[in-house]
Design an enzyme around this catalytic site. Structure first.
Site, PDB file in Angstrom:
ATOM      1  N   PRO A  31       0.832  -1.213   0.000  1.00 20.46           N
ATOM      2  CA  PRO A  31       0.000   0.000   0.000  1.00 20.46           C
ATOM      3  C   PRO A  31       0.867   1.263   0.000  1.00 20.46           C
ATOM      4  O   PRO A  31       1.844   1.341   0.732  1.00 20.46           O
ATOM      5  CB  PRO A  31      -0.792  -0.109   1.305  1.00 20.46           C
ATOM      6  N   GLU A  32       0.521   2.205  -0.857  1.00 21.56           N
ATOM      7  CA  GLU A  32       1.241   3.471  -0.947  1.00 21.56           C
ATOM      8  C   GLU A  32       0.294   4.584  -0.502  1.00 21.56           C
ATOM      9  O   GLU A  32      -0.785   4.304   0.019  1.00 21.56           O
ATOM     10  CB  GLU A  32       1.734   3.678  -2.389  1.00 21.56           C
TER      11      GLU A  32
ATOM     12  N   HIS B 145      -4.591 -14.479  10.246  1.00 24.32           N
ATOM     13  CA  HIS B 145      -3.613 -13.403  10.380  1.00 24.32           C
ATOM     14  C   HIS B 145      -4.198 -12.113  10.932  1.00 24.32           C
ATOM     15  O   HIS B 145      -3.717 -11.029  10.603  1.00 24.32           O
ATOM     16  CB  HIS B 145      -2.917 -13.116   9.043  1.00 24.32           C
TER      17      HIS B 145
END
Ligand SMILES: [Zn+2]
Length: 268
Positions: free
Chosen positions: A2-3, A91
């Site tokens: 992710p940016e 997770h």
């Protein structure tokens, strides 16, 4: 990974949790907390004051200089669910239970991300570069940053200490839009190219936000839904495809250990 546009999408989507009280925070995997300036249970009963983005980090601010900072690493997700919904995916490392029958879930399969419990934000972010959508990121700032640096322009765009929030996808897209090859030494860019690159960076980031981010594999928004910018990419992940401008095949080259996608005809 992710940016900026992906993280910004999540932060905007979670804004309606500002003012909401934290009931308790479940830490399902202790080592996901990378730093403890205070015990996590001190946040229980506190209201979320602000949710902000800084670079690729998300900051939940509470009273008395308590901050819970999240970085999604490669595969992290942060999303909200009704309290009654079961977060039964694998997770899941943290669940923030909130009033109003909601919870915020942090999930990260590869665990390159993490959570930091921090008092002093200025200290935590002291090495972070300017925000590319902020007012300090001007063509002049970019020109000063490039001056005298022989490193490839692609590497420079990924350096979070100079400009924060840009990763491989948006760097490749911005360089394509500006017509600049990723291997070019940063200092070789002429003033009109710097101006084009400045504009291209802001444009691709804003388009990424408008499309709710890019999903190749793991990224999901605040509702655990995929983004759509992957349908608008010009070069990233397009190896061998015809360039949308000239039809030449898109090339991949490794620069600074990262794959870079570009068009040999359109980018000089
Ligand atoms: Zn082309």
């Amino acid at each position: 990974m992710p940016e900026l546009p992906e993280v910004e999408t999540i932060v905007r989507g979670l804004q309606d949790n500002c003012g909401v009280r934290v009931k308790n925070i479940e830490i399902l995997r202790k080592d996901i907390i990378r730093r403890y300036d205070f015990a996590v249970n001190l946040l229980e009963g506190q209201r979320v004051k602000q949710i902000q983005r800084r670079g690729k980090y998300m900051v939940f601010a509470f009273a008395r200089r308590h901050h819970l900072i999240v970085h999604l690493g490669m595969s992290g997700r942060l999303y909200s669910l009704p309290e009654t919904a079961k977060a039964n995916e694998k997770h899941v490392h943290m669940i923030m239970h909130l009033d109003k029958h909601k919870k915020i879930v942090y999930q990260d399969a590869r665990r390159f991300g993490g959570i930091w419990l921090v008092h002093d934000l200025d200290d935590f972010f002291c090495r972070m570069g300017v925000e590319p959508l902020g007012k300090d990121f001007t063509p002049e700032y970019l020109a000063q940053t490039l001056a005298g640096r022989r490193t490839a322009i692609k590497n420079l765009l990924l350096n979070q200490r100079l400009i924060c929030g840009i990763g491989n996808i948006y760097a490749d897209e911005a360089l394509f839009k500006a017509g600049i090859r990723p291997q070019r030494p940063a200092s070789s860019l002429a003033p009109p190219e710097i101006e084009s690159l400045w504009q291209a960076i802001r444009q691709v980031l804003n388009e990424g936000i408008a499309a709710r981010g890019t999903t190749f594999r793991d990224y999901r928004d605040e509702n655990n839904q995929a983004g759509t910018f992957q349908h608008h990419l010009a070069v990233y992940g397009k190896k061998g495809s015809a360039c949308i401008c000239c039809g030449s095949p898109i090339i991949v080259d490794t620069i600074g250990g990262r794959s870079s996608h570009y068009c040999e005809t359109c980018q000089k």
